[in-house]
Design a protein around this motif. Structure first.
Motif, PDB file in Angstrom:
ATOM      1  N   LEU A 125     155.312  31.164 106.629  1.00 46.05           N
ATOM      2  CA  LEU A 125     155.885  29.954 106.297  1.00 46.05           C
ATOM      3  C   LEU A 125     156.985  29.888 105.270  1.00 46.05           C
ATOM      4  N   SER A 126     156.727  30.784 104.590  1.00 51.18           N
ATOM      5  CA  SER A 126     157.989  31.167 103.421  1.00 51.18           C
ATOM      6  C   SER A 126     159.160  31.542 104.025  1.00 51.18           C
ATOM      7  N   ILE A 127     158.864  32.542 104.978  1.00 54.05           N
ATOM      8  CA  ILE A 127     160.018  32.953 105.955  1.00 54.05           C
ATOM      9  C   ILE A 127     160.847  31.940 106.763  1.00 54.05           C
ATOM     10  N   THR A 128     159.888  31.090 107.225  1.00 53.31           N
ATOM     11  CA  THR A 128     160.611  30.067 108.145  1.00 53.31           C
ATOM     12  C   THR A 128     161.122  28.959 107.337  1.00 53.31           C
ATOM     13  N   ASN A 129     160.503  28.674 106.197  1.00 52.96           N
ATOM     14  CA  ASN A 129     161.159  27.708 105.410  1.00 52.96           C
ATOM     15  C   ASN A 129     162.522  28.124 104.833  1.00 52.96           C
ATOM     16  N   ALA A 130     162.837  29.536 104.578  1.00 56.42           N
ATOM     17  CA  ALA A 130     164.042  30.007 104.315  1.00 56.42           C
ATOM     18  C   ALA A 130     165.127  29.704 105.502  1.00 56.42           C
ATOM     19  N   LEU A 131     164.602  29.593 106.687  1.00 51.21           N
ATOM     20  CA  LEU A 131     165.461  29.709 107.862  1.00 51.21           C
ATOM     21  C   LEU A 131     165.756  28.129 108.200  1.00 51.21           C
ATOM     22  N   THR A 132     164.846  27.329 107.667  1.00 53.77           N
ATOM     23  CA  THR A 132     164.891  25.769 108.059  1.00 53.77           C
ATOM     24  C   THR A 132     164.463  24.898 106.851  1.00 53.77           C
ATOM     25  N   PRO A 133     165.187  25.255 105.652  1.00 56.69           N
ATOM     26  CA  PRO A 133     164.845  24.650 104.454  1.00 56.69           C
ATOM     27  C   PRO A 133     164.574  23.047 104.502  1.00 56.69           C
ATOM     28  N   GLY A 134     163.545  22.673 103.675  1.00 51.84           N
ATOM     29  CA  GLY A 134     163.421  21.260 103.356  1.00 51.84           C
ATOM     30  C   GLY A 134     162.390  20.481 104.799  1.00 51.84           C
ATOM     31  N   LEU A 135     162.156  21.293 105.639  1.00 48.55           N
ATOM     32  CA  LEU A 135     161.715  20.571 106.930  1.00 48.55           C
ATOM     33  C   LEU A 135     160.127  20.364 106.758  1.00 48.55           C
ATOM     34  N   PRO A 136     159.425  19.368 107.192  1.00 49.25           N
ATOM     35  CA  PRO A 136     157.918  19.732 106.821  1.00 49.25           C
ATOM     36  C   PRO A 136     157.432  20.391 108.187  1.00 49.25           C
ATOM     37  N   GLN A 137     156.099  20.917 107.714  1.00 51.90           N
ATOM     38  CA  GLN A 137     155.650  22.226 108.547  1.00 51.90           C
ATOM     39  C   GLN A 137     154.225  21.613 109.016  1.00 51.90           C
ATOM     40  N   ARG A 138     153.776  22.074 110.262  1.00 52.56           N
ATOM     41  CA  ARG A 138     152.394  21.390 110.592  1.00 52.56           C
ATOM     42  C   ARG A 138     152.143  22.473 111.696  1.00 52.56           C
ATOM     43  N   CYS A 139     150.889  22.626 112.068  1.00 56.52           N
ATOM     44  CA  CYS A 139     150.260  23.426 113.095  1.00 56.52           C
ATOM     45  C   CYS A 139     149.797  22.317 114.087  1.00 56.52           C
ATOM     46  N   GLU A 140     150.110  22.856 115.181  1.00 52.98           N
ATOM     47  CA  GLU A 140     149.827  21.762 116.460  1.00 52.98           C
ATOM     48  C   GLU A 140     148.787  22.338 117.293  1.00 52.98           C
ATOM     49  N   ARG A 141     148.682  23.782 117.569  1.00 57.25           N
ATOM     50  CA  ARG A 141     147.926  24.368 118.427  1.00 57.25           C
ATOM     51  C   ARG A 141     147.718  25.665 118.021  1.00 57.25           C
ATOM     52  N   LEU A 142     146.355  26.463 118.273  1.00 60.82           N
ATOM     53  CA  LEU A 142     145.677  27.625 118.037  1.00 60.82           C
ATOM     54  C   LEU A 142     145.072  28.104 119.186  1.00 60.82           C
ATOM     55  N   PHE A 149     163.884  28.364  85.457  1.00 61.62           N
ATOM     56  CA  PHE A 149     163.017  28.355  86.637  1.00 61.62           C
ATOM     57  C   PHE A 149     163.831  28.886  88.006  1.00 61.62           C
ATOM     58  N   ASP A 150     163.298  29.725  88.539  1.00 58.73           N
ATOM     59  CA  ASP A 150     163.815  30.150  89.981  1.00 58.73           C
ATOM     60  C   ASP A 150     162.902  29.315  91.122  1.00 58.73           C
ATOM     61  N   SER A 151     163.530  28.527  92.009  1.00 52.59           N
ATOM     62  CA  SER A 151     163.247  27.745  93.027  1.00 52.59           C
ATOM     63  C   SER A 151     162.258  28.446  93.963  1.00 52.59           C
ATOM     64  N   ARG A 152     162.496  29.803  94.147  1.00 56.71           N
ATOM     65  CA  ARG A 152     161.639  30.521  94.883  1.00 56.71           C
ATOM     66  C   ARG A 152     160.343  30.698  94.645  1.00 56.71           C
ATOM     67  N   LEU A 153     160.119  30.132  93.206  1.00 56.33           N
ATOM     68  CA  LEU A 153     158.783  30.354  92.707  1.00 56.33           C
ATOM     69  C   LEU A 153     157.808  28.976  92.649  1.00 56.33           C
ATOM     70  N   ASP A 154     158.606  27.871  93.469  1.00 55.31           N
ATOM     71  CA  ASP A 154     158.128  26.566  93.540  1.00 55.31           C
ATOM     72  C   ASP A 154     156.741  26.702  93.938  1.00 55.31           C
ATOM     73  N   ILE A 155     155.765  25.845  93.276  1.00 51.89           N
ATOM     74  CA  ILE A 155     154.273  26.055  93.632  1.00 51.89           C
ATOM     75  C   ILE A 155     154.284  24.941  94.765  1.00 51.89           C
ATOM     76  N   GLU A 156     155.123  24.177  94.995  1.00 52.78           N
ATOM     77  CA  GLU A 156     155.092  23.154  96.107  1.00 52.78           C
ATOM     78  C   GLU A 156     155.245  23.994  97.339  1.00 52.78           C
ATOM     79  N   ARG A 157     155.483  24.907  97.528  1.00 51.25           N
ATOM     80  CA  ARG A 157     155.679  25.949  98.990  1.00 51.25           C
ATOM     81  C   ARG A 157     154.333  26.282  98.909  1.00 51.25           C
ATOM     82  N   GLY A 158     153.761  26.884  98.090  1.00 45.35           N
ATOM     83  CA  GLY A 158     152.119  27.289  98.178  1.00 45.35           C
ATOM     84  C   GLY A 158     151.259  26.075  98.691  1.00 45.35           C
ATOM     85  N   LEU A 159     151.577  24.825  97.950  1.00 42.26           N
ATOM     86  CA  LEU A 159     151.001  23.809  98.476  1.00 42.26           C
ATOM     87  C   LEU A 159     151.064  23.439  99.947  1.00 42.26           C
ATOM     88  N   ARG A 160     152.256  23.170 100.389  1.00 45.89           N
ATOM     89  CA  ARG A 160     152.475  23.120 101.831  1.00 45.89           C
ATOM     90  C   ARG A 160     151.905  24.109 102.839  1.00 45.89           C
TER      91      ARG A 160
END
Length: 407
Positions: free
Chosen positions: A195-212, A303-314
């Protein structure tokens, strides 16, 4: 490794404490020794692995720099301390609470905590103490990902992504055998990276899991994620036949691929192939850059935004979504496999080990005995009593434990 010390990096904490005794904790400790000036005191803390840590410290000639301890609360009261939590995921919350309660800046490895609720508790504690709390997403500090993301952004809108993440049964990393936490499901272990990698490619978009899709007792998963409205297929494999780290992006114009199975990897853009990071080995690597960013911030720097705890929360929230689907697939699969005379022994052993190890790490001999008891209990019941109970159980782990205790 291209790591150097320089006054331009600004001030440092007086002490850095690493919580954890595994391979990654040792690797971070080595990087800290290479990165920080001799005036920075480094300590490593492990309640279960301190003796082997001491052996490792002596083998690396680091005994003058690194102190090893079975505990940590006393040391956290030192002035100007920073803490790196790199122990087992099940212990992240307790270790982070100990530090944050002392108002000590914390960098926590992935996942932040076993559940989204626990992750939110940690973030709330950090905010209530006005304490710096960061998530460790090391790939965000990889230049090969930065270079790939730049190319992706230049080639039109993204139509879809695909990620394949595989570890072989036997692998050595940095001279040590790599082992995974057998009680941590693969999605909880690796989705924060993905998710951290995909967020770097699609910044700011909400992330969710739909199927497994559940395969091989949970050692092989296929997930369908959605990043905003962009589909993302993810394949996660443990005990595979090779190491793979591949990200494929389909844009409006072309297909791009980053293969960093062997760092710094290769970038393929249309018909062009290039080195993922031409400066690899000459400049700081991702782990050093991440630690540098955190330590500068912990010492009062920017502060470096790559450390943002919100990434971990998402990531924790997506992990919770996957966990619900995982349980829904695991329990009936496990019940059917235990009842079958033709079950795959390796797959069944993987699933049972994960369930039995999820609460606390047990010795291999204890796990073998518990697996034996579970198999015996299921083999002697003809009315599917345990099978029905397992499928209907709110907590299949507790049901399995009841079998191992009474079996």
């Amino acid at each position: 490794m291209g790591i150097g010390r320089s006054e331009e990096f600004g001030s440092w904490p007086e002490r850095v404490a690493v919580i954890g005794g595994g391979r990654w904790a040792r690797q971070l400790t080595q990087v800290l020794c290479d990165l920080t000036p001799p005036t920075v005191r480094i300590s490593v803390h492990s309640r279960h692995n301190a003796e082997s840590l001491s052996v490792w410290v002596r083998s690396r000639g680091l005994q003058e720099r690194v102190e090893v301890s079975f505990g940590w609360p006393r040391l956290l009261r030192a002035r100007s301390t920073a803490v790196i939590v790199a122990n087992a995921a099940r212990d992240h919350e307790s270790a982070a609470v100990a530090a944050l309660s002392e108002c000590v800046p914390v960098l926590v490895e992935k996942p932040i905590a076993p559940t989204a609720a626990a992750s939110h508790r940690l973030v709330d504690l950090a905010r209530s103490r006005n304490t710096r709390f960061a998530a460790a997403h090391v790939f965000l500090f990889a230049r090969y990902l930065e270079n790939f993301a730049r190319l992706v952004s230049e080639t039109g809108g993204i139509r879809s992504l695909r990620v394949r993440w595989m570890d072989p049964s036997n692998e050595s990393r940095y001279g040590e055998k790599k082992r995974f936490d057998p009680g941590l499901p693969i999605f909880a272990d690796w989705l924060p990276h993905v998710l951290s990698i995909t967020n770097a490619l699609t910044p700011g978009l909400p992330q969710r899991c739909e199927r497994l899709k559940f395969l091989r007792g949970g050692a092989h998963l296929e997930l369908e994620l959605v990043l905003g409205s962009t589909p993302c297929s993810v394949e996660l494999v443990r005990n595979g036949d090779r190491r793979q780290r591949v990200v494929e992006v389909v844009t409006l114009e072309k297909t791009l691929l980053l293969d960093f199975s062997s760092e710094p990897g290769t970038i393929i853009c249309g018909s062009q192939t290039s080195n993922g990071d031409p400066d690899w080995g000459r400049a700081m690597g991702p782990a050093a850059l991440m630690l540098l960013a955190f330590l500068r911030w912990a010492a009062g720097g920017d502060f470096d935004s790559r450390l943002d705890i919100e990434r971990g929360l998402r990531a924790s929230e997506v992990i919770d979504q996957a966990a619900s689907m995982y349980k829904a697939a695991l329990v009936p699969w496990l019940a059917a496999e235990l009842a079958s005379l033709e079950s795959d022994e390796n797959d069944l052993r993987y699933a049972l080990t994960e369930l039995l190890q999820s609460g606390s790490l047990l010795p291999e001999t204890a796990i073998e005995e518990q697996i034996k008891r579970v198999r015996q209990e299921f083999s002697k019941t003809s009315d599917a009593q345990w099978l029905k109970a397992l499928v209907e159980a709110q907590n299949p782990l507790e049901r399995l434990r009841s079998i191992t205790i009474t079996g």
